[in-house]
Design a protein around this motif. Structure first.
Motif, short mmCIF file in Angstrom:
data_model
loop_
_atom_site.label_atom_id
_atom_site.label_comp_id
_atom_site.label_asym_id
_atom_site.label_seq_id
_atom_site.Cartn_x
_atom_site.Cartn_y
_atom_site.Cartn_z
N ARG A 122 0.84 -1.21 0.00
CA ARG A 122 0.00 0.00 0.00
C ARG A 122 0.87 1.25 0.00
O ARG A 122 0.62 2.19 -0.76
CB ARG A 122 -0.93 0.01 1.22
CG ARG A 122 -1.89 1.21 1.24
CD ARG A 122 -2.71 1.23 2.53
NE ARG A 122 -3.69 2.31 2.50
CZ ARG A 122 -3.45 3.58 2.78
NH1 ARG A 122 -2.20 3.95 3.09
NH2 ARG A 122 -4.42 4.49 2.75
N ASP A 123 1.89 1.27 0.84
CA ASP A 123 2.82 2.41 0.86
C ASP A 123 3.40 2.66 -0.52
O ASP A 123 3.54 3.80 -0.97
CB ASP A 123 3.97 2.15 1.83
CG ASP A 123 3.55 2.06 3.28
OD1 ASP A 123 2.46 2.55 3.62
OD2 ASP A 123 4.33 1.48 4.08
N VAL A 126 0.98 4.51 -2.57
CA VAL A 126 0.85 5.90 -2.14
C VAL A 126 1.95 6.71 -2.83
O VAL A 126 1.73 7.82 -3.32
CB VAL A 126 0.95 6.03 -0.62
CG1 VAL A 126 1.06 7.49 -0.20
CG2 VAL A 126 -0.27 5.39 0.05
N ILE A 293 5.24 8.41 5.18
CA ILE A 293 3.93 7.94 4.75
C ILE A 293 2.83 8.49 5.66
O ILE A 293 1.77 8.93 5.20
CB ILE A 293 3.87 6.40 4.75
CG1 ILE A 293 4.80 5.82 3.65
CG2 ILE A 293 2.45 5.90 4.55
CD1 ILE A 293 4.31 6.02 2.24
N ALA A 294 3.06 8.49 6.97
CA ALA A 294 2.04 8.94 7.92
C ALA A 294 1.69 10.41 7.70
O ALA A 294 0.52 10.80 7.77
CB ALA A 294 2.52 8.70 9.35
N TYR A 296 1.69 11.99 5.01
CA TYR A 296 1.01 12.17 3.73
C TYR A 296 -0.41 11.57 3.75
O TYR A 296 -1.15 11.71 2.78
CB TYR A 296 1.84 11.50 2.63
CG TYR A 296 1.46 11.90 1.22
CD1 TYR A 296 1.90 13.11 0.69
CD2 TYR A 296 0.67 11.08 0.43
CE1 TYR A 296 1.56 13.49 -0.60
CE2 TYR A 296 0.33 11.45 -0.86
CZ TYR A 296 0.78 12.65 -1.37
OH TYR A 296 0.44 13.02 -2.64
N ALA A 297 -0.80 10.95 4.84
CA ALA A 297 -2.04 10.17 4.88
C ALA A 297 -3.27 10.98 4.50
O ALA A 297 -4.20 10.46 3.87
CB ALA A 297 -2.23 9.57 6.27
N GLY A 298 -3.30 12.25 4.85
CA GLY A 298 -4.47 13.07 4.55
C GLY A 298 -4.66 13.37 3.08
O GLY A 298 -5.71 13.90 2.68
N VAL A 300 -4.37 10.98 0.71
CA VAL A 300 -4.56 9.69 0.06
C VAL A 300 -6.05 9.34 0.06
O VAL A 300 -6.73 9.43 1.08
CB VAL A 300 -3.77 8.58 0.77
CG1 VAL A 300 -4.00 7.23 0.09
CG2 VAL A 300 -2.29 8.91 0.79
N ARG A 301 -6.53 8.93 -1.09
CA ARG A 301 -7.92 8.50 -1.25
C ARG A 301 -7.92 7.09 -1.81
O ARG A 301 -7.23 6.81 -2.80
CB ARG A 301 -8.65 9.46 -2.19
CG ARG A 301 -10.06 9.07 -2.61
CD ARG A 301 -10.56 10.12 -3.58
NE ARG A 301 -11.76 9.72 -4.29
CZ ARG A 301 -12.20 10.27 -5.42
NH1 ARG A 301 -11.50 11.29 -5.94
NH2 ARG A 301 -13.29 9.85 -6.01
N GLU A 302 -8.66 6.18 -1.19
CA GLU A 302 -8.75 4.80 -1.63
C GLU A 302 -10.04 4.56 -2.41
O GLU A 302 -11.07 5.18 -2.13
CB GLU A 302 -8.72 3.84 -0.44
CG GLU A 302 -7.44 3.83 0.34
CD GLU A 302 -7.48 2.82 1.48
OE1 GLU A 302 -8.46 2.02 1.52
OE2 GLU A 302 -6.57 2.82 2.30
#
Length: 331
Positions: A122-123, A126, A293-294, A296-298, A300-302
């Protein structure tokens, strides 16, 4: 056992549509490694492939998706064993060869890279093609003399996938980043990634146009092209360099020789599609060591395969912020 895939097809009238179908293994193209895909990405090229734009897809039916990450299912190549985790970007996969918008793919082993330590599949998506391209640009700029601490580095198209990851990577590496975007409403998110300043694209382009302008940038990463690239070249400091890696703002470049012969500016072209194996491995290793990665989490859209046709039109219209990642097994 069948697997789900987003099949893009063109009818006799030339209309391109996509639908999720269940395929059998024998439908996969030739290749020596089969991969169970866990995550794929949505990129500008994918938007073109899903809508029939740009002439990228030559044969239908087709499976788009220019990058993916997953686990080796079968292998006839000694470099990869069943259970190995791998990443694929480039090599025109998703364009001329079936790509990542499926639960399974079969590809040439030369196109794969082992998943670097410290990143999940997953990373890796991203980051995806966008992040790999950004890191390749940073590597080339540093090779041309760019160093942290001297001055500002401009990142254009900063709210998009490449631009936002470039902003985050440059900041983590100690650079002072100026983020230029046509969507200034995303300024807070870019500051959270480390941007020191936010520049509205309209304000940037509205400045008086001269053959050479006040020297401001130590270097730049440009994902826009067109008018933006032409203008920023006039503002690069003596001996600076610009990495050009996108054309969302157009393929034309209006400039003069003055930035090059009076300031020694270097324009570097970045291609992530045909990069050799060793260069890819080195870039992915540096990404794994650098990218947060953390943080940048905001951005990211799945989504699942079914949502991709709509998302394709959004990314072409410049309406996607950050990264969209795709989970083929999500239904």
């Amino acid at each position: 056992m069948g697997f789900r895939a987003l099949i893009t097809d063109k009818d006799a009238a030339g209309k391109v549509t996509s639908s999720v179908q269940v395929l059998e293994e024998e439908r996969l193209p030739e290749g020596d490694v089969s991969v169970d895909i866990e995550w794929a990405g949505l990129n500008y090229k994918d938007g073109l492939c899903l809508t029939g734009g740009g002439g990228l897809v030559r044969a239908y039916p087709h499976v788009a998706g220019i990058d993916f990450a997953g686990t080796v299912r079968e292998s006839r190549d000694g470099r990869y064993a069943i259970g190995d985790q791998v990443v694929l970007t480039g090599w025109r996969v998703g364009e001329t060869h079936w790509g990542g918008y499926a639960e399974r793919a079969r590809v040439n082993a030369d196109w794969l890279v082992p998943l670097p330590a410290g990143l999940s599949t997953r990373d890796a998506m991203v980051v995806g093609t966008a992040g790999l391209t950004a890191m390749l640009a940073i590597d080339r700029l540093e090779g041309a003399g760019l160093k942290p601490g001297a001055g500002e580095v401009l990142v254009t198209g900063a709210a998009g996938g490449v631009g936002s990851i470039a902003t985050a990577l440059l900041s983590r590496l100690g650079y002072q980043v100026a983020a230029l975007s046509g969507r200034p409403q995303h300024g807070d998110a870019l500051r959270a990634l480390g941007a020191a300043s936010i520049i509205d694209r309209n304000d940037f382009l509205a400045q008086p146009d001269k053959p050479l302008e006040s020297a401001r940038w130590d270097g730049a990463i440009d994902s826009v092209g067109g008018e933006v690239l032409g203008k920023l070249l006039k503002q690069v400091k003596y001996g600076g360099a610009v990495a050009s890696l996108g054309n969302a703002g157009g393929i034309a470049l209006e400039t003069t020789v003055l930035p090059f012969i009076l300031r020694g500016v270097t324009l570097i072209g970045i291609d992530s599609v045909m990069q050799p194996y060793a260069t890819r491995v080195a870039a992915w290793k540096r990404i794994a060591e650098t990218f947060d990665i953390a943080a940048y989490a905001g951005l990211v859209r799945e989504m699942g395969l079914e949502e991709l046709p709509v998302a394709a039109t959004e990314i072409l219209a410049g309406e996607v912020r950050g990264r969209v990642i795709v989970r083929p097994g999500l239904s």
